[in-house]
Design a protein around this motif. Structure first.
Motif: not given
Length: 127
Positions: A90-103, A107-114
């Motif tokens: 599953k994925y979630s987005v909080e502010g500019s952070t996207v989290s890939l929450i794997g089964d 969990t891998d966190k990334g940043t939304i930049k443009g």
């Protein structure tokens, strides 16, 4: 009587040291459970937020040979170096952070930049 008490105490001590993965049967409502976690992530994911809706679709990093498919139900599928369905979750987005929450429990966190999603593995752009 003291000897019997000591034997029972040592027996109970030895049994408790073995441990089990089963939850106690006497849990009362509202008490915390000690059962093992399930394979489903327990993170609250709201796929209807604007940020989550904006991620829907396919993203790739050709250099890392990595593709992430964001679905409208809040799930994702990763393809990696030619292996389809390499990782799901599953994925979630909080502010500019996207989290890939794997089964798989990671969990891998990334940043939304443009128009990109920046992770340690690489930078994803929309297909």
């Amino acid at each position: 009587m003291t000897m019997v008490t000591a034997i029972i105490g040592f027996t109970l001590l030895g049994a408790s040291a073995c441990g089990t993965s089963e939850a106690p049967e006497l849990d009362s409502p509202g008490s915390s459970s000690t059962s093992a976690p399930t394979s489903t992530p327990t993170v609250s994911v709201d796929p209807s937020t604007d940020a989550a809706i904006n991620l829907r679709g396919d993203w790739e990093d050709t250099k890392a040979e990595w593709v992430v498919h964001f679905h409208e139900d809040g799930t994702y599928v990763e393809d990696y170096q030619g292996l389809e369905d390499f990782r799901v979750g599953k994925y979630s987005v909080e502010g500019s952070t996207v989290s890939l929450i794997g089964d798989d429990g990671n969990t891998d966190k990334g940043t939304i930049k443009g128009d990109t999603l920046v992770f340690k593995l690489g930078t994803l752009t929309r297909l």
